[in-house]
Design a protein around this motif. Structure first.
Motif, PDB file in Angstrom:
ATOM      1  N   ARG A 182       6.226  41.594   6.879  1.00  0.00           N
ATOM      2  CA  ARG A 182       5.056  42.374   7.263  1.00  0.00           C
ATOM      3  C   ARG A 182       5.436  43.834   7.518  1.00  0.00           C
ATOM      4  N   GLY A 183       6.579  44.059   8.167  1.00  0.00           N
ATOM      5  CA  GLY A 183       7.033  45.427   8.415  1.00  0.00           C
ATOM      6  C   GLY A 183       7.372  46.145   7.126  1.00  0.00           C
ATOM      7  N   GLU A 227       6.112  45.522   4.084  1.00  0.00           N
ATOM      8  CA  GLU A 227       4.876  45.784   3.335  1.00  0.00           C
ATOM      9  C   GLU A 227       4.065  46.902   3.968  1.00  0.00           C
ATOM     10  N   ALA A 228       4.075  46.983   5.305  1.00  0.00           N
ATOM     11  CA  ALA A 228       3.346  48.055   5.983  1.00  0.00           C
ATOM     12  C   ALA A 228       3.948  49.416   5.646  1.00  0.00           C
ATOM     13  N   ARG A 284      10.471  47.966   9.330  1.00  0.00           N
ATOM     14  CA  ARG A 284       9.919  49.280   8.976  1.00  0.00           C
ATOM     15  C   ARG A 284      11.009  50.344   9.019  1.00  0.00           C
ATOM     16  N   GLU A 305       9.258  43.267  13.217  1.00  0.00           N
ATOM     17  CA  GLU A 305       8.402  44.081  12.352  1.00  0.00           C
ATOM     18  C   GLU A 305       8.823  45.551  12.404  1.00  0.00           C
ATOM     19  N   ASP A 358       3.184  50.373  -2.590  1.00  0.00           N
ATOM     20  CA  ASP A 358       3.037  48.926  -2.650  1.00  0.00           C
ATOM     21  C   ASP A 358       2.957  48.401  -4.076  1.00  0.00           C
ATOM     22  N   ARG A 413       3.237  50.374   1.925  1.00  0.00           N
ATOM     23  CA  ARG A 413       1.810  50.648   1.775  1.00  0.00           C
ATOM     24  C   ARG A 413       1.462  52.005   2.371  1.00  0.00           C
ATOM     25  N   ALA A 414       2.077  52.351   3.491  1.00  0.00           N
ATOM     26  CA  ALA A 414       1.800  53.631   4.129  1.00  0.00           C
ATOM     27  C   ALA A 414       2.205  54.804   3.252  1.00  0.00           C
TER      28      ALA A 414
END
Length: 358
Positions: free
Chosen positions: A217-218, A220-221, A188, A184, A229, A224-225
């Motif tokens: 997941r990494g 999308e995080a 990122r 993850e 997204d 989104r941050a």
């Protein structure tokens, strides 16, 4: 009389079962040449400290002169160890495994252990069948590398053999250690790099298993941050070059709708190479028109005419730590299971650049 005849026939067959060939040297012959007992030769072969330096040297000299080679199978029966480790992979075509194996072997070999390797891709029930095969071969331990298609039988085998999982985060089993990359966090890193370059339309080519889920997941995080997204895209892949090519074609030709992404983060280097092929066929220059980032930092990413940015998941270190865990597990089979993560880094090469201007 019959026994004597059988012995004579065996002597006539000699080494390798060839009639008339020379008989291979035996432990009895070594003992006679060194002037010691067979039991003392056995102690020398076991590296026992109970043998004097002079007699040890006499035995070693006799072994060298006669060319004696200990019978590994017989020694294993006596010691109840084979000094082998089973290594179960899910696909040997992936170059990522080569570096993990190198890390594994470097430490296992230093401790007198040899690897027996099986490719789980060859059987849909690999997690059960190959693991049990290793058990039948009486390996001293088992290392499961990567994501297997089926792990139903692994729990049963892991209850009998010291077992370590490398490069994956599942299954979680009692007394089974896990050594993996922080997937993850690595995802990122890749996504943040593309965002820092100014990309706002970024796509991710997914992989399979829990590793694929963590990398998604990494990704999308990160988007989104940064409030991206809505413009980000996720395209299903399978971790292969062909899968990466097809997924990239769908993204880059608008087959899935929306604007064409200016950057793609792929699940691994192999699928990233597929995306590169798709971009080139569509007349897109990398990195001028499209930026690409892979994962695993395999030799593919380092090939000069590819020169891909890639997340370095420190594969050699994952293998080395897995070997260390297995050695500890063999010494302490009832110790609590541990889940160890290796920190990834992003390797910058030549496949990313700021997005093209309007």
């Amino acid at each position: 009389m019959e026994r004597s005849n059988e012995r004579t026939a065996e002597e006539e067959r000699g080494a390798g079962g060839r009639p008339g060939g020379p008989r291979p040297p035996t432990i009895r012959g070594v003992a006679e040449r060194a002037g010691v007992s067979k039991s003392l030769v056995s102690l020398v072969l076991q590296d026992s400290p109970r043998v004097s330096a002079a007699k040890r040297q006499a035995v070693l000299d006799a072994i060298d002169e006669l060319g004696y080679r200990p019978n590994a199978a017989a020694r294993s029966l006596v010691a109840r160890r084979t000094h082998t480790v089973g290594v179960l992979l899910n696909d040997m075509r992936n170059p990522w495994f080569v570096e993990v194996l190198d890390g594994l072997n470097s430490l296992l070999q230093a401790h007198g252990l040899r690897m027996l390797i099986a490719d789980g891709r060859l059987d849909h029930r690999a997690g059960q069948d190959f693991a049990r095969t290793f058990q039948e071969l009486r390996v001293d331990g088992l290392v499961v590398v990567g994501t297997l298609p089926d792990t139903d039988g692994l729990a049963e085998v892991a209850g009998r053999l010291p077992t370590v999982i490398a490069g994956n985060h599942e299954p979680r089993l009692p007394h089974v250690d896990i050594v993996a990359n922080d997937d993850e966090r690595g995802a990122r890193l890749a996504t943040e790099h593309l965002i820092a370059l100014g990309h706002r339309r970024i796509a991710h080519l997914t992989g399979h298993g829990l590793v694929g889920e963590l990398r998604r997941r990494g990704f999308e995080a990160a988007v989104r941050a940064h409030g991206l997204d809505a413009s980000a895209a996720v395209e299903t892949g399978d971790g292969t070059e062909e899968g990466g090519y097809r997924a990239a074609v769908r993204l880059l030709t608008g087959a899935r709708g929306g604007e064409r992404p200016t950057a793609v983060f792929a699940f691994n280097d192999i699928s990233c190479v597929g995306a590169l092929s798709a971009a080139q066929e569509l007349g897109l220059d990398v990195p001028t028109d499209l930026s690409l980032v892979g994962y695993d930092n395999t030799y593919l990413a380092r090939i000069r005419h590819l020169w891909l940015n890639s997340v370095n998941n420190v594969s050699h270190e994952v293998g080395r730590r897995a070997a260390r865990c297995l050695l500890d597990r063999m010494a302490h089979p009832d110790a609590p299971a541990a889940h160890r993560l290796v920190t990834p880094e992003l390797e910058i090469r030549g496949s990313t650049a700021p997005p093209p201007t309007a």
